[in-house]
Design an enzyme around this catalytic site. Structure first.
Site, PDB file in Angstrom:
ATOM      1  NE  ARG A  45      27.155  -2.237 -29.807  1.00  0.00           N
ATOM      2  CZ  ARG A  45      27.948  -1.371 -29.199  1.00  0.00           C
ATOM      3  NH1 ARG A  45      28.094  -1.397 -27.924  1.00  0.00           N
ATOM      4  NH2 ARG A  45      28.581  -0.451 -29.896  1.00  0.00           N
ATOM      5  CB  THR A  46      25.919  -7.006 -34.232  1.00  0.00           C
ATOM      6  OG1 THR A  46      25.132  -5.934 -33.720  1.00  0.00           O
ATOM      7  CG2 THR A  46      25.000  -8.033 -34.859  1.00  0.00           C
ATOM      8  CE  LYS A  70      41.884  -8.956 -54.514  1.00  0.00           C
ATOM      9  NZ  LYS A  70      42.496 -10.285 -54.367  1.00  0.00           N
ATOM     10  NE  ARG A  98      25.325  -5.202 -38.822  1.00  0.00           N
ATOM     11  CZ  ARG A  98      25.330  -4.509 -37.684  1.00  0.00           C
ATOM     12  NH1 ARG A  98      26.216  -3.555 -37.500  1.00  0.00           N
ATOM     13  NH2 ARG A  98      24.454  -4.763 -36.738  1.00  0.00           N
ATOM     14  CG  HIS A 109      19.888  -5.233 -36.099  1.00  0.00           C
ATOM     15  ND1 HIS A 109      20.329  -6.528 -35.910  1.00  0.00           N
ATOM     16  CD2 HIS A 109      20.822  -4.437 -35.526  1.00  0.00           C
ATOM     17  CE1 HIS A 109      21.483  -6.492 -35.259  1.00  0.00           C
ATOM     18  NE2 HIS A 109      21.799  -5.246 -35.013  1.00  0.00           N
TER      19      HIS A 109
HETATM   20  C1  NCD Z   1      22.766  -0.816 -34.369  1.00  0.00           C
HETATM   21  C2  NCD Z   1      22.946  -1.174 -35.815  1.00  0.00           C
HETATM   22  O1  NCD Z   1      24.059  -1.463 -36.274  1.00  0.00           O
HETATM   23  O2  NCD Z   1      21.943  -1.171 -36.489  1.00  0.00           O
HETATM   24  N1  NCD Z   1      23.749  -1.272 -33.524  1.00  0.00           N
HETATM   25  C3  NCD Z   1      23.815  -2.584 -33.171  1.00  0.00           C
HETATM   26  O3  NCD Z   1      23.560  -3.480 -33.945  1.00  0.00           O
HETATM   27  N2  NCD Z   1      24.155  -2.842 -31.900  1.00  0.00           N
HETATM   28  C4  NCD Z   1      22.412   0.585 -34.147  1.00  0.00           C
HETATM   29  C5  NCD Z   1      23.385   1.654 -34.508  1.00  0.00           C
HETATM   30  O4  NCD Z   1      24.349   1.453 -35.238  1.00  0.00           O
HETATM   31  O5  NCD Z   1      23.138   2.789 -34.063  1.00  0.00           O
END
Ligand code: NCD
Length: 309
Positions: free
Chosen positions: A59-60, A87, A109, A137
């Protein structure tokens, strides 16, 4: 104030309360835009954004990509699984190669805490942290507070409990910073083994009894147990975790008051939350997802307006 005090969004801890306010007011505008028949504005027609995902995300990643496209930015996507990182290429080399293609902003990320800060010191682009290991986050915390503000009219003075795996959660840490910055009262609740030792330094309440925590709060943010970050067992079994910290309809119905239920996703239905709670009127989980796009549009728009040309 019409400008952010920062050049990058690396963590909530680097923001000022006025930055959060500005992001929310800008997000209000974009929320109206994404509910129009034509959900797109030309604001970032001349901006190129690279989404670099060195860790899994659904989703992110989709939310950032949609936000960028709705602002009319050009978007390129990179995922570590299919890249030269495998690599042996370094992070800076990977990113500099991408930046040579004239990229203005990087949404990243990465499994290492501080990866975004490191990058911001070495490359000439705006950096947005989309999750750095178990550290921060920031856009998740912003969309969480925005969703509380939308449902309850504000964040100041509200009581929010974050339930579950606090130790491994970047969502928890960013939420604690964001909520406290806006004057909310914050509690964490979970097994003792999943509450970090440094919690004392964060000025939050700690509770190990879920029912007490739920009877105290206005909002419960239910977190997923981050099994992928655990090398040892922190509790006897998933069943036992659910018995003590899982939220079900019976618990919700027996509380002294109505509370709001949040979850950042992905949900493990039946572990931290049952389906009937996740799908109930009390849950604002899908509002969080919708608001995520508007809040990310706001962050990207405000950072892009600081790019020097
Ligand atoms: C979270 C994450 O990746 O930190 N999810 C997200 O970003 N929607 C929380 C999780 O993975 O539980």
């Amino acid at each position: 104030m019409s400008e952010l005090s920062v050049d990058h969004l690396l963590g909530i801890k680097y923001l000022k309360p006025t930055d959060i306010q500005l992001i929310f007011e800008t997000a209000d505008h974009f929320k109206e835009v994404i509910n129009r028949p034509i959900k797109k504005v030309p604001s970032l027609r001349d901006i190129t954004i690279a989404n670099l995902f060195f860790e899994n995300s659904t989703r992110t990643r989709l939310s950032f990509e949609l936000a960028e496209k709705r602002l009319s930015a050009d978007v390129i996507n990179f995922s570590a699984a299919s890249s030269s990182v495998k690599k042996g290429e370094t992070l800076i080399d990977t990113v500099n190669n991408i930046l040579s293609m004239k990229v203005d902003m990087v949404v990243m990320r990465h499994p290492n805490p501080g990866a975004g800060v490191f990058l911001s010191k070495h490359v000439d682009a705006r950096i947005v942290n989309a999750g750095d290991g178990a550290h921060e986050h920031p856009t998740q915390a912003l969309l969480d507070s925005y969703s509380i503000r939308e449902r309850l009219g504000g964040v100041e003075g509200k009581k929010v409990v974050i339930v579950g795996d606090i130790l491994h959660s970047r969502v928890a840490l960013s939420n604690i910073f964001a909520l406290k910055m806006q004057g909310a009262e914050v509690m964490v609740c979970g097994p003792k083994t999943l509450i970090p030792k440094y919690i004392d330094t964060l000025d939050v309440k700690v509770e190990t009894d879920l029912i007490k925590a739920l009877n105290w709060c206005d909002v419960a943010n239910m977190l997923r147990v981050q099994n992928e970050r655990m090398e040892i067992s922190y509790f006897p079994s998933t069943r036992e975790y659910t018995q003590q910290f899982g939220l079900n309809k019976k618990i919700l119905d027996n509380l002294d008051k109505e509370i709001i239920i949040m979850h950042p996703g992905p949900i493990n239905r039946g572990v931290e939350i049952t389906s009937d709670v996740a799908d109930s009127e009390n849950a604002i989980i899908l509002d969080q997802v919708e608001n995520g796009v508007a809040v990310r549009m706001a962050v990207i728009y405000l950072l892009a307006s600081k790019i020097k040309r």
